[in-house]
Design an enzyme around this catalytic site. Structure first.
Site, short mmCIF file in Angstrom:
data_model
loop_
_atom_site.label_atom_id
_atom_site.label_comp_id
_atom_site.label_asym_id
_atom_site.label_seq_id
_atom_site.Cartn_x
_atom_site.Cartn_y
_atom_site.Cartn_z
N LYS A 81 0.82 -1.21 0.00
CA LYS A 81 0.00 0.00 0.00
C LYS A 81 0.85 1.27 0.00
O LYS A 81 0.34 2.35 -0.28
CB LYS A 81 -0.97 0.01 1.18
CG LYS A 81 -0.36 0.22 2.53
CD LYS A 81 -1.45 0.38 3.58
CE LYS A 81 -0.87 0.65 4.96
NZ LYS A 81 -1.91 0.89 5.96
N ASP A 82 2.17 1.15 0.30
CA ASP A 82 3.07 2.30 0.27
C ASP A 82 3.58 2.60 -1.13
O ASP A 82 4.24 3.62 -1.35
CB ASP A 82 4.27 2.08 1.18
CG ASP A 82 3.92 2.13 2.65
OD1 ASP A 82 2.89 2.73 3.00
OD2 ASP A 82 4.69 1.57 3.46
N ARG A 129 -7.76 8.57 3.45
CA ARG A 129 -8.83 7.61 3.19
C ARG A 129 -9.65 7.36 4.45
O ARG A 129 -10.88 7.42 4.43
CB ARG A 129 -8.24 6.30 2.67
CG ARG A 129 -9.24 5.15 2.53
CD ARG A 129 -8.54 3.84 2.19
NE ARG A 129 -7.62 3.43 3.22
CZ ARG A 129 -7.96 2.73 4.31
NH1 ARG A 129 -9.23 2.39 4.51
NH2 ARG A 129 -7.06 2.38 5.20
N ARG A 130 -8.97 7.05 5.55
CA ARG A 130 -9.68 6.78 6.80
C ARG A 130 -10.40 8.02 7.29
O ARG A 130 -11.53 7.94 7.80
CB ARG A 130 -8.71 6.26 7.86
CG ARG A 130 -8.15 4.87 7.52
CD ARG A 130 -7.15 4.40 8.56
NE ARG A 130 -6.57 3.11 8.19
CZ ARG A 130 -5.28 2.83 8.21
NH1 ARG A 130 -4.40 3.75 8.59
NH2 ARG A 130 -4.84 1.64 7.86
N ARG A 147 1.30 10.55 12.80
CA ARG A 147 2.35 10.00 11.96
C ARG A 147 3.31 9.21 12.85
O ARG A 147 3.35 9.38 14.06
CB ARG A 147 3.12 11.12 11.25
CG ARG A 147 2.36 11.86 10.16
CD ARG A 147 2.20 11.06 8.88
NE ARG A 147 3.46 10.48 8.44
CZ ARG A 147 4.42 11.14 7.78
NH1 ARG A 147 4.27 12.41 7.51
NH2 ARG A 147 5.52 10.52 7.39
N ARG A 153 2.24 5.61 17.05
CA ARG A 153 0.85 6.08 16.91
C ARG A 153 -0.02 5.60 18.07
O ARG A 153 -0.89 6.32 18.55
CB ARG A 153 0.28 5.64 15.56
CG ARG A 153 0.72 6.55 14.41
CD ARG A 153 0.18 6.10 13.09
NE ARG A 153 0.99 5.03 12.52
CZ ARG A 153 0.56 4.20 11.57
NH1 ARG A 153 -0.67 4.27 11.13
NH2 ARG A 153 1.37 3.28 11.08
N CYS A 240 -1.46 9.54 -2.12
CA CYS A 240 -1.99 9.81 -0.78
C CYS A 240 -2.65 11.18 -0.71
O CYS A 240 -2.96 11.67 0.35
CB CYS A 240 -0.87 9.74 0.26
SG CYS A 240 -0.38 8.07 0.67
#
Length: 313
Positions: A81-82, A129-130, A147, A153, A240
């Site tokens: 996903k990165d 997205r979230r 971050r 986190r 992103c």
């Protein structure tokens, strides 16, 4: 082949992923020496601003991919996903192992679930997205940018006295941090990012010996889903900077791909889904992207582009 060098970021999750791939390689190739080439990426260095403001997901992979191109490493392990939708010339996605849980997880020190969050609750996430999905369901929520690595986190969630934070279930499970999970969020409620839960094993396309070494790590079911998701991403040219999601499952040779594009504040979200045979995975991804673009995603992307142009003027 006697030795392989794996390039990886230095975060605890990235190191877990690289060591996992190393263990798979040594298990299938007795006598093979595997070493890690640990690197710090631009995305790791710029932690004071949201990812969307400092250049997007490619910041986590550029230096690692350069190490492959320069010959300082033979293999690179990333979270898929990165990765951007297009690889540098000369590099390929050599293998994708079996996917871990692709869903989002809600972690609340107070034990809240999303449905039971109090009005105006403060929720942490580093993902547009979230943020979009949360705000679409609950416009009253205050989103706090988080971050850093997974452990950081979680600690910030406690330090800032947030009601909870949204993270990827896969990372928490890989690091043995499942006990922090209050709720695994269903895909129907929080559509995952493209490639979420998938390890991407990259190498030079011309390196036949390394490609042969990596081939047994491939999971065909995961590859079918990834082909559809990344075709969807590529058609939208997504990174992103705009909230988007794309998640595919493969059952009995059929791909089921769901996707969305939304505004960061959640006031508009365009969703869709397609189904079809695995050999048509790329076509299905492109078709879903075209459908969403025609139903309003194009307007969202154009609005963002105009704002970006205005900010640079």
């Amino acid at each position: 082949m006697k030795a392989v060098r794996i390039a990886t970021r230095q975060s605890p999750l990235a190191l877990w992923q690289a060591r996992h791939v190393a263990s798979l390689l040594t298990a299938g190739n007795p006598g093979l020496e595997v070493s890690l080439v640990e690197m710090t990426t631009e995305g790791d260095r710029f932690l004071s601003a949201p990812l969307s403001a400092v250049g997007g997901k490619g910041l986590f992979v550029k230096e690692i991919e350069q190490a492959l191109l320069d010959g300082r490493a033979d293999v690179a392990v990333h979270s898929l996903k990165d990765m951007t939708s297009v690889f540098p010339d000369g590099l390929i996605l050599a293998a994708v192992p079996t996917r871990e849980d692709p869903r989002d997880a809600f972690c609340s020190p107070e034990g809240y679930t999303l449905a039971r969050l109090p009005p105006g609750a403060r929720v942490g996430t580093s993902s547009l997205r979230r943020s979009c999905i949360l705000r679409a369901h609950r416009p009253d929520l205050e989103i706090v940018s988080l971050r850093g690595n997974v452990q950081t986190r979680l600690q910030k969630t406690r330090d800032l006295k947030l009601a909870g934070a949204m993270l990827a279930a896969a990372g928490l499970k890989r690091l043995g941090l499942e006990h922090h999970i209050t709720e695994i969020v269903p895909v129907a409620d929080s559509l995952p990012a493209v490639g979420q839960g998938v390890l991407a094993i990259q190498c030079r396309g011309e390196d036949a010996e390394v490609r042969a070494l990596l081939a047994p790590l491939e999971d065909l079911t995961t590859r079918g889903a990834v082909r559809a998701e990344r075709a969807f991403l590529a058609k939208l040219e997504g990174g992103c900077t705009v909230p988007m999601a794309g998640h595919a499952t493969v059952v009995d040779g059929q791909v089921h791909l769901r996707g969305l594009v939304g505004r960061p504040d959640g006031t508009r979200v365009v969703r869709g889904e397609v189904r079809g045979p695995v050999p048509e995975a790329e076509r299905l991804g492109e078709a879903l992207a075209e459908e969403l673009l025609s139903r309003g995603a194009g307007d969202i992307l154009r609005d963002f582009a105009r704002r970006e142009d205005a900010s640079r003027a």
